[in-house]
Scaffold this active site. Structure first.
Site, mmCIF file in Angstrom:
data_model
loop_
_atom_site.group_PDB
_atom_site.id
_atom_site.type_symbol
_atom_site.label_atom_id
_atom_site.label_comp_id
_atom_site.label_asym_id
_atom_site.label_seq_id
_atom_site.Cartn_x
_atom_site.Cartn_y
_atom_site.Cartn_z
ATOM 1 N N HIS A 149 12.047 -69.495 13.687
ATOM 2 C CA HIS A 149 12.129 -68.243 14.444
ATOM 3 C C HIS A 149 13.362 -67.432 14.027
ATOM 4 O O HIS A 149 14.436 -67.996 13.817
ATOM 5 C CB HIS A 149 12.264 -68.530 15.940
ATOM 6 C CG HIS A 149 11.049 -69.143 16.550
ATOM 7 N ND1 HIS A 149 10.071 -68.399 17.168
ATOM 8 C CD2 HIS A 149 10.653 -70.425 16.643
ATOM 9 C CE1 HIS A 149 9.128 -69.208 17.624
ATOM 10 N NE2 HIS A 149 9.456 -70.446 17.319
ATOM 11 N N TYR A 203 11.894 -78.927 20.427
ATOM 12 C CA TYR A 203 13.003 -77.989 20.610
ATOM 13 C C TYR A 203 13.985 -78.570 21.623
ATOM 14 O O TYR A 203 13.565 -79.188 22.620
ATOM 15 C CB TYR A 203 12.515 -76.655 21.175
ATOM 16 C CG TYR A 203 11.794 -75.779 20.190
ATOM 17 C CD1 TYR A 203 12.475 -74.817 19.459
ATOM 18 C CD2 TYR A 203 10.427 -75.906 20.010
ATOM 19 C CE1 TYR A 203 11.810 -74.001 18.564
ATOM 20 C CE2 TYR A 203 9.746 -75.098 19.106
ATOM 21 C CZ TYR A 203 10.447 -74.144 18.390
ATOM 22 O OH TYR A 203 9.780 -73.341 17.508
ATOM 23 N N TYR A 258 3.810 -78.522 15.983
ATOM 24 C CA TYR A 258 3.787 -79.056 17.342
ATOM 25 C C TYR A 258 2.617 -78.479 18.116
ATOM 26 O O TYR A 258 2.082 -77.428 17.765
ATOM 27 C CB TYR A 258 5.117 -78.803 18.074
ATOM 28 C CG TYR A 258 5.534 -77.351 18.183
ATOM 29 C CD1 TYR A 258 6.402 -76.796 17.261
ATOM 30 C CD2 TYR A 258 5.067 -76.543 19.224
ATOM 31 C CE1 TYR A 258 6.803 -75.475 17.365
ATOM 32 C CE2 TYR A 258 5.466 -75.227 19.345
ATOM 33 C CZ TYR A 258 6.330 -74.694 18.403
ATOM 34 O OH TYR A 258 6.719 -73.390 18.502
ATOM 35 N N ARG A 302 0.907 -75.295 16.575
ATOM 36 C CA ARG A 302 1.716 -74.349 15.811
ATOM 37 C C ARG A 302 2.015 -74.940 14.445
ATOM 38 O O ARG A 302 2.533 -76.047 14.334
ATOM 39 C CB ARG A 302 3.050 -74.056 16.528
ATOM 40 C CG ARG A 302 3.007 -73.263 17.815
ATOM 41 C CD ARG A 302 2.354 -71.892 17.708
ATOM 42 N NE ARG A 302 2.528 -71.175 16.468
ATOM 43 C CZ ARG A 302 3.589 -70.430 16.130
ATOM 44 N NH1 ARG A 302 4.602 -70.322 16.945
ATOM 45 N NH2 ARG A 302 3.627 -69.785 14.979
ATOM 46 N N HIS A 308 7.285 -73.562 11.385
ATOM 47 C CA HIS A 308 7.822 -72.204 11.301
ATOM 48 C C HIS A 308 9.266 -72.197 11.765
ATOM 49 O O HIS A 308 9.712 -73.116 12.459
ATOM 50 C CB HIS A 308 7.004 -71.248 12.178
ATOM 51 C CG HIS A 308 6.999 -71.651 13.611
ATOM 52 N ND1 HIS A 308 6.110 -72.576 14.113
ATOM 53 C CD2 HIS A 308 7.803 -71.305 14.652
ATOM 54 C CE1 HIS A 308 6.360 -72.767 15.402
ATOM 55 N NE2 HIS A 308 7.398 -72.014 15.754
HETATM 56 FE FE LIG Z 1 8.270 -72.109 17.647
#
Ligand SMILES: [Fe+2]
Length: 216
Positions: free
Chosen positions: A155, A104, A143, A150, A153
């Site tokens: 968000h 991110y 990640y 995770r 996905h």
């Molecule tokens: Fe996430």
């Protein structure tokens, strides 16, 4: 949740089901035709607080850049619906995700995988009359986190006329990874509402159903 809150939410849920059934009946739809409300998921640490960058629907191409974001380009679209299945106009969507290597672009990020200078990472959209929304993006990579891996996905933070839903969209081809994901598991019986459909190669469809009753 206290006993009182729990009783209240059970009553609200029963009321919703009854109201949905009555609405379906008046429209000549089969009982139970109202869609399931999309499951809530945590906001997570990477919500784009104070984001001032480019936020249009195409997350793969930044203005003034000549190179597209790295990764598999995908189209994701759907509608925002109210609890009776009616399209919601003027619903606001904030969308954010990791890049093709699971990183991110956010101050809270601990992952040392490289940033992609050509990836937008955030989109902000508002639905029109049909409730439709659409993004072009790249499929995010899984990640690692201190709580476990995770699954891939995207968000979503969706604001309707009276309700707000924070949710995560999952990929149907990741069944195994989804089943091991600690947040996906937390959703429980509502998990299918969080999984998009693959409708064509690299093309996904995901309707988001809010608690709202849309005003016509
Ligand atoms: Fe996430």
């Amino acid at each position: 949740m206290s006993k009182f809150e729990s009783a209240l939410s059970r009553r609200a849920f029963a009321g919703t089901v009854l109201a949905a059934g009555a609405f379906a009946a008046t429209r000549g739809l089969a009982q139970g035709a109202a869609p399931s409300i999309t499951a809530e998921s945590p906001l997570g640490p990477f919500y784009p607080v104070g984001y001032r960058g480019e936020d249009d629907f195409d997350m793969t191409m930044l203005k003034g850049h000549t190179t597209r974001a790295l990764g598999e380009v995908i189209e994701v679209s759907g509608r925002v619906l109210d609890r009776y299945g009616k399209p919601m106009k003027n619903a606001a969507l904030d969308i954010w995700q990791a890049n093709s290597v699971g990183r991110y672009a956010h101050d809270n990020e601990q992952n040392t995988a490289p940033l992609d200078p050509n990836f937008q990472g955030v989109a902000k959209l508002v639905t029109g009359n049909s409730g439709e929304w659409r993004i072009r993006t790249i499929k995010p990579k899984f990640y690692d986190t201190p709580l476990g891996v995770r699954t891939p996905h995207i968000h979503f933070d969706v604001v309707g006329s009276a309700h707000r839903l924070v949710a995560q969209m999952y990929f149907p081809e990741e069944t195994e990874a989804n089943a091991k994901d600690f947040l996906y598991k937390d959703i429980g019986a509502g998990a299918p509402t969080s999984v998009a459909q693959l409708t064509a190669p690299a093309t996904y469809r995901w309707d988001i159903v809010l608690m709202d009753a849309a005003r016509s």
